[in-house]
Design a protein around this motif. Structure first.
Motif, short mmCIF file in Angstrom:
data_model
loop_
_atom_site.label_atom_id
_atom_site.label_comp_id
_atom_site.label_asym_id
_atom_site.label_seq_id
_atom_site.Cartn_x
_atom_site.Cartn_y
_atom_site.Cartn_z
N ARG A 70 0.80 -1.22 0.00
CA ARG A 70 0.00 0.00 0.00
C ARG A 70 0.84 1.28 0.00
O ARG A 70 0.34 2.34 -0.32
CB ARG A 70 -0.97 0.00 1.18
CG ARG A 70 -0.29 0.02 2.50
CD ARG A 70 -1.30 -0.10 3.60
NE ARG A 70 -0.62 -0.21 4.88
CZ ARG A 70 -1.24 -0.21 6.02
NH1 ARG A 70 -2.55 -0.13 6.04
NH2 ARG A 70 -0.58 -0.31 7.13
N ALA A 75 -0.02 1.40 -5.80
CA ALA A 75 -1.12 1.23 -4.86
C ALA A 75 -1.59 2.57 -4.32
O ALA A 75 -2.80 2.79 -4.12
CB ALA A 75 -0.71 0.31 -3.72
N ASN A 78 -3.72 4.19 -6.97
CA ASN A 78 -5.05 3.55 -7.00
C ASN A 78 -5.91 4.02 -5.84
O ASN A 78 -7.11 4.21 -5.99
CB ASN A 78 -4.92 2.03 -6.99
CG ASN A 78 -4.55 1.48 -8.33
OD1 ASN A 78 -4.86 2.06 -9.36
ND2 ASN A 78 -3.86 0.35 -8.34
N ALA A 79 -5.31 4.18 -4.66
CA ALA A 79 -6.07 4.66 -3.50
C ALA A 79 -6.54 6.09 -3.71
O ALA A 79 -7.65 6.45 -3.31
CB ALA A 79 -5.22 4.55 -2.24
N ALA A 84 -10.65 4.37 -0.50
CA ALA A 84 -10.53 3.12 0.25
C ALA A 84 -11.79 2.91 1.06
O ALA A 84 -12.32 3.84 1.66
CB ALA A 84 -9.31 3.18 1.16
N THR A 89 -7.36 -2.59 3.06
CA THR A 89 -5.98 -2.51 3.58
C THR A 89 -5.18 -1.44 2.85
O THR A 89 -4.00 -1.32 3.08
CB THR A 89 -5.27 -3.87 3.42
OG1 THR A 89 -5.27 -4.22 2.04
CG2 THR A 89 -5.95 -4.94 4.24
N THR A 90 -5.84 -0.67 1.99
CA THR A 90 -5.15 0.41 1.28
C THR A 90 -5.14 1.67 2.13
O THR A 90 -5.84 1.78 3.13
CB THR A 90 -5.85 0.72 -0.06
OG1 THR A 90 -7.19 1.11 0.21
CG2 THR A 90 -5.83 -0.47 -0.98
N ALA A 96 -2.56 8.57 0.82
CA ALA A 96 -1.95 8.09 -0.42
C ALA A 96 -1.46 9.26 -1.27
O ALA A 96 -0.37 9.19 -1.86
CB ALA A 96 -2.96 7.24 -1.20
#
Length: 125
Positions: A70, A75, A78-79, A84, A89-90, A96
């Motif tokens: 993460r 990742a 993407n978050a 989330a 779990t991100t 982010a």
């Protein structure tokens, strides 16, 4: 999705419209920083592609830390883009984004500092 109207009030549409250019700018900063560090377009492009397609998949397996994924750039991006869920779990979108800004700032800053240091002897004037 051919001939489907865009409904601005749908959940996530405005967030995506804001997040995509922001992520593009951050990835641009990452690329510039990498280019400044390596001073070779081919090396910078090769390293960036190797990182994206190989390293980000191998690091968690080698470190035996699945939760560390993460914190990696893909990742985190993407978050930022998708957010989330409370059980995910991100990272949260804000954390982010801060992680990506940190990566981009450090890489671009170090690249700029090295460029200035390398080029100091070549200035004329």
């Amino acid at each position: 999705a051919h001939h489907m109207p865009l409904v601005w009030s749908q959940p996530g549409v405005l967030g995506a419209v804001a997040a995509v250019p922001l992520l593009a700018a951050l990835y641009g900063m990452l690329g510039v920083g990498l280019g400044l560090l390596l001073r070779s377009t081919a090396a910078a492009l090769g390293l960036a592609l190797m990182w994206a397609f190989v390293v980000e998949g191998i690091i968690p397996m080698l470190m035996h830390q699945p939760g560390m994924v993460r914190w990696l750039p893909e990742a985190a991006a993407n978050a930022v883009l998708h957010g989330a869920s409370p059980t995910a779990t991100t990272l949260s979108a804000g954390v982010a984004l801060a992680v990506l800004v940190g990566y981009a700032g450090v890489l671009a800053g170090v690249g700029a500092a090295l460029t200035v240091r390398r080029e100091i002897g070549t200035t004329t004037g």
